[in-house]
Design a protein around this motif. Sequence first.
Motif, PDB file in Angstrom:
ATOM      1  N   GLU A   1      -2.594  -9.323 -16.389  1.00  0.00           N
ATOM      2  CA  GLU A   1      -1.243  -9.843 -16.161  1.00  0.00           C
ATOM      3  C   GLU A   1      -0.247  -8.714 -15.951  1.00  0.00           C
ATOM      4  O   GLU A   1       0.642  -8.806 -15.099  1.00  0.00           O
TER       5      GLU A   1
ATOM      6  N   MET B   1      -0.727  -7.164 -12.490  1.00  0.00           N
ATOM      7  CA  MET B   1      -0.187  -8.041 -11.445  1.00  0.00           C
ATOM      8  C   MET B   1       1.344  -8.040 -11.453  1.00  0.00           C
ATOM      9  O   MET B   1       1.977  -8.098 -10.397  1.00  0.00           O
ATOM     10  N   ARG B   2       1.936  -7.933 -12.619  1.00  0.00           N
ATOM     11  CA  ARG B   2       3.397  -7.865 -12.733  1.00  0.00           C
ATOM     12  C   ARG B   2       3.918  -6.585 -12.074  1.00  0.00           C
ATOM     13  O   ARG B   2       4.881  -6.609 -11.305  1.00  0.00           O
TER      14      ARG B   2
ATOM     15  N   HIS C   1       2.301  -4.779  -9.830  1.00  0.00           N
ATOM     16  CA  HIS C   1       1.982  -4.906  -8.404  1.00  0.00           C
ATOM     17  C   HIS C   1       3.079  -5.691  -7.682  1.00  0.00           C
ATOM     18  O   HIS C   1       3.544  -5.304  -6.603  1.00  0.00           O
ATOM     19  N   LYS C   2       3.498  -6.797  -8.278  1.00  0.00           N
ATOM     20  CA  LYS C   2       4.546  -7.626  -7.687  1.00  0.00           C
ATOM     21  C   LYS C   2       5.863  -6.852  -7.596  1.00  0.00           C
ATOM     22  O   LYS C   2       6.557  -6.928  -6.573  1.00  0.00           O
TER      23      LYS C   2
ATOM     24  N   LEU D   1       5.572  -4.424  -4.765  1.00  0.00           N
ATOM     25  CA  LEU D   1       5.612  -5.157  -3.494  1.00  0.00           C
ATOM     26  C   LEU D   1       7.040  -5.556  -3.144  1.00  0.00           C
ATOM     27  O   LEU D   1       7.501  -5.351  -2.014  1.00  0.00           O
ATOM     28  N   GLU D   2       7.751  -6.101  -4.113  1.00  0.00           N
ATOM     29  CA  GLU D   2       9.136  -6.528  -3.882  1.00  0.00           C
ATOM     30  C   GLU D   2      10.047  -5.354  -3.553  1.00  0.00           C
ATOM     31  O   GLU D   2      11.008  -5.498  -2.787  1.00  0.00           O
TER      32      GLU D   2
ATOM     33  N   VAL E   1       1.529  -0.221  -4.208  1.00  0.00           N
ATOM     34  CA  VAL E   1       0.837  -1.485  -3.930  1.00  0.00           C
ATOM     35  C   VAL E   1      -0.610  -1.196  -3.570  1.00  0.00           C
ATOM     36  O   VAL E   1      -1.542  -1.824  -4.091  1.00  0.00           O
TER      37      VAL E   1
ATOM     38  N   ARG F   1      -4.087  -2.099  -5.865  1.00  0.00           N
ATOM     39  CA  ARG F   1      -4.998  -3.086  -5.279  1.00  0.00           C
ATOM     40  C   ARG F   1      -6.390  -3.003  -5.907  1.00  0.00           C
ATOM     41  O   ARG F   1      -7.001  -4.022  -6.221  1.00  0.00           O
TER      42      ARG F   1
END
Length: 168
Positions: free
Chosen positions: A103, A106-107, A109-110, A113-114, A121, A125
């Motif tokens: 989690e 992924m947080r 990573h987001k 990305l944003e 990013v 991966r």
Amino acid sequence: MFSESALKELEKHVGLEVMASMSYLYFSNFCRARNLDKYADLFWEWSKEELEHAHKMLDYLGDLGRSAGLSISGQIDPEGMGEPGTLKVCLERSVSIEKAVGENIMRIHKMALEDGDASLVHFLREFALLIPKEINEKETHLQRVVELGERLADDLLGEFLEKIEGKD
């Protein structure tokens, strides 16, 4: 373009990877003390994998001229390091640890990305792709221990792992 906020979170995340490694090392010792040697070896391998993840992250951060703090407070439930009592509890905690690590990856990573941080990013991966596999692996072992009991699951672990590796 670098995401300062995501990089700061990655710096913190290294501590979570180290904590996961320490937890698996502890579970390895717990299993070894109970003559569950095959699971002790498996937890040892998982510990080394998590430490390798931390090392890769430190290398990435170092290449950017950054360092990481190793604060682990509040990242994993402290109950996860208490006396587990059974192999089943070790595996339950392992599933929880993998989910917490996943989690958080992924947080981050987001965030990257944003913020348009393509380098971060791309770097994350590799770890993001491992999340479902690592969670599934721990859940599968948990299910085996529930179904077979810890002694039989340990006795048959070698054959089980060989069968799984043959499918890959």
